[in-house]
Design an enzyme around this catalytic site. Structure first.
Site, PDB file in Angstrom:
ATOM      1  N   GLY A   1      42.988  46.451  38.725  1.00 29.10           N
ATOM      2  CA  GLY A   1      43.003  47.193  37.513  1.00 29.10           C
ATOM      3  C   GLY A   1      44.597  48.034  37.778  1.00 29.10           C
ATOM      4  O   GLY A   1      44.896  47.188  38.450  1.00 29.10           O
TER       5      GLY A   1
ATOM      6  N   CYS B   1      42.061  44.653  45.252  1.00 30.00           N
ATOM      7  CA  CYS B   1      43.678  44.296  44.776  1.00 30.00           C
ATOM      8  C   CYS B   1      44.004  45.901  44.279  1.00 30.00           C
ATOM      9  O   CYS B   1      44.203  46.590  45.647  1.00 30.00           O
ATOM     10  CB  CYS B   1      43.665  44.011  43.145  1.00 30.00           C
ATOM     11  SG  CYS B   1      44.599  42.958  42.297  1.00 30.00           S
TER      12      CYS B   1
ATOM     13  N   ARG C   1      52.775  47.274  46.772  1.00 27.95           N
ATOM     14  CA  ARG C   1      51.758  46.616  45.452  1.00 27.95           C
ATOM     15  C   ARG C   1      52.956  45.071  44.476  1.00 27.95           C
ATOM     16  O   ARG C   1      54.463  44.769  44.795  1.00 27.95           O
ATOM     17  CB  ARG C   1      52.759  47.360  44.539  1.00 27.95           C
ATOM     18  CG  ARG C   1      51.758  49.261  44.847  1.00 27.95           C
ATOM     19  CD  ARG C   1      52.206  49.814  44.000  1.00 27.95           C
ATOM     20  NE  ARG C   1      51.976  49.995  41.930  1.00 27.95           N
ATOM     21  CZ  ARG C   1      52.911  49.812  41.153  1.00 27.95           C
ATOM     22  NH1 ARG C   1      53.807  49.458  41.258  1.00 27.95           N
ATOM     23  NH2 ARG C   1      51.364  49.166  39.940  1.00 27.95           N
TER      24      ARG C   1
ATOM     25  N   ILE D   1      46.138  38.580  41.176  1.00 26.49           N
ATOM     26  CA  ILE D   1      46.235  38.930  40.019  1.00 26.49           C
ATOM     27  C   ILE D   1      47.519  39.996  40.436  1.00 26.49           C
ATOM     28  O   ILE D   1      46.799  41.435  41.167  1.00 26.49           O
ATOM     29  CB  ILE D   1      45.528  38.844  38.776  1.00 26.49           C
ATOM     30  CG1 ILE D   1      44.340  38.197  39.045  1.00 26.49           C
ATOM     31  CG2 ILE D   1      46.033  39.411  37.676  1.00 26.49           C
ATOM     32  CD1 ILE D   1      42.795  38.420  37.661  1.00 26.49           C
ATOM     33  N   ARG D   2      48.519  39.625  40.316  1.00 29.20           N
ATOM     34  CA  ARG D   2      49.600  41.312  40.077  1.00 29.20           C
ATOM     35  C   ARG D   2      49.660  41.787  41.830  1.00 29.20           C
ATOM     36  O   ARG D   2      49.219  43.228  41.353  1.00 29.20           O
ATOM     37  CB  ARG D   2      49.535  41.543  38.959  1.00 29.20           C
ATOM     38  CG  ARG D   2      50.509  41.532  38.360  1.00 29.20           C
ATOM     39  CD  ARG D   2      50.021  42.341  37.086  1.00 29.20           C
ATOM     40  NE  ARG D   2      51.169  42.963  36.833  1.00 29.20           N
ATOM     41  CZ  ARG D   2      50.834  44.471  36.856  1.00 29.20           C
ATOM     42  NH1 ARG D   2      50.216  44.254  35.879  1.00 29.20           N
ATOM     43  NH2 ARG D   2      51.963  45.435  37.626  1.00 29.20           N
TER      44      ARG D   2
ATOM     45  N   HIS E   1      40.080  39.334  44.134  1.00 31.71           N
ATOM     46  CA  HIS E   1      39.349  40.280  42.361  1.00 31.71           C
ATOM     47  C   HIS E   1      37.490  39.074  42.969  1.00 31.71           C
ATOM     48  O   HIS E   1      38.029  37.842  42.098  1.00 31.71           O
ATOM     49  CB  HIS E   1      39.580  39.134  41.529  1.00 31.71           C
ATOM     50  CG  HIS E   1      40.771  40.717  40.961  1.00 31.71           C
ATOM     51  ND1 HIS E   1      40.707  41.625  40.526  1.00 31.71           N
ATOM     52  CD2 HIS E   1      42.845  40.268  41.381  1.00 31.71           C
ATOM     53  CE1 HIS E   1      41.008  42.794  40.122  1.00 31.71           C
ATOM     54  NE2 HIS E   1      42.652  41.469  40.540  1.00 31.71           N
TER      55      HIS E   1
ATOM     56  N   GLU F   1      34.866  39.365  42.167  1.00 31.07           N
ATOM     57  CA  GLU F   1      33.908  39.929  41.619  1.00 31.07           C
ATOM     58  C   GLU F   1      34.194  38.824  39.896  1.00 31.07           C
ATOM     59  O   GLU F   1      32.813  38.887  38.797  1.00 31.07           O
ATOM     60  CB  GLU F   1      34.373  41.428  40.749  1.00 31.07           C
ATOM     61  CG  GLU F   1      34.993  41.274  39.471  1.00 31.07           C
ATOM     62  CD  GLU F   1      36.732  41.844  40.463  1.00 31.07           C
ATOM     63  OE1 GLU F   1      37.743  42.418  40.039  1.00 31.07           O
ATOM     64  OE2 GLU F   1      36.733  41.803  41.707  1.00 31.07           O
TER      65      GLU F   1
END
Length: 204
Positions: A53, A85, A114, A143-144, A183, A185
């Site tokens: 997130g 993440c 980050r 993702i980022r 990620h 998941e």
């Protein structure tokens, strides 16, 4: 401490992020899951997942919900925690390129950067060998994503990638704490979650 029970209960921090996907991945290993938004819910779990997130948002909401101090206490007491993440960032003792007021829960003796791979357009996937996860490469979706820049002697690097001229750890473990930059998941591959479930069983 959580009550003893025959069936493991693993919580997913549910203030923001991929809560449903993590719960489904954990439940495929035969454990009970619950959403954790309040201190009394945290007190009832054997282990916890901190999902991806926005790490600054999760940090702020955790404080608003009164979870920050109970989380830090349970981590210090040895509760198994898996962070993916943003969860990796929140478990790190030190953060590079964070917002000035950003706080972490800590526990992992690492420095993470980050958005290390770049912006949203730099999100990517690759196949990754993860030590301790049998059955061939894990499909890793970044993702980022952060990576680990520095780590202490008690930290095991379980997987790394070559990026921006260096070898960057993206899966680390220290005691009962596990963290991935990516990620798992979202791929349907449940092996990282199954490995975490094993850690929770061993700790209990």
């Amino acid at each position: 401490m959580p009550p003893r029970q025959d069936r493991l209960v693993i919580g997913v921090l549910a203030v923001q992020g991929d809560v449903r996907e993590h719960r489904a991945a954990l439940e495929s290993s035969g454990v009970t899951t619950t959403a954790v938004r309040r201190p009394h819910e945290l007190a009832e779990v054997d282990g916890l997942v901190i999902p991806g997130g926005e790490s600054t948002t999760i940090d702020k909401l955790s404080r608003i919900f009164g979870l920050r101090d109970p989380l830090r206490s349970r981590i210090a007491d040895g509760m198994p925690v898996y962070g993916s993440c943003a969860g990796m960032i929140l478990l790190a003792d030190r953060v590079l390129d964070g917002h000035p007021d950003q706080q972490t829960l800590g526990g992992l003796d690492v420095t993470v950067r980050r958005n290390a791979f770049g912006r949203q357009v730099d999100s990517h996937e690759c196949d990754l060998e993860v030590r301790g996860v049998a059955g061939g490469p894990v499909r890793a979706v970044f993702i980022r994503a952060p990576w680990v820049e520095e780590w202490g002697g008690g930290v095991e690097v379980l997987a790394a990638v070559e990026a921006k001229g260096g070898t960057r750890p993206v899966v680390v473990r220290q005691g009962n704490l596990l963290a991935t930059s990516f990620h798992p998941e979202v791929t349907g591959d449940r092996r990282v979650h199954a490995r975490f479930v094993e850690m929770v069983r061993a700790a209990r």
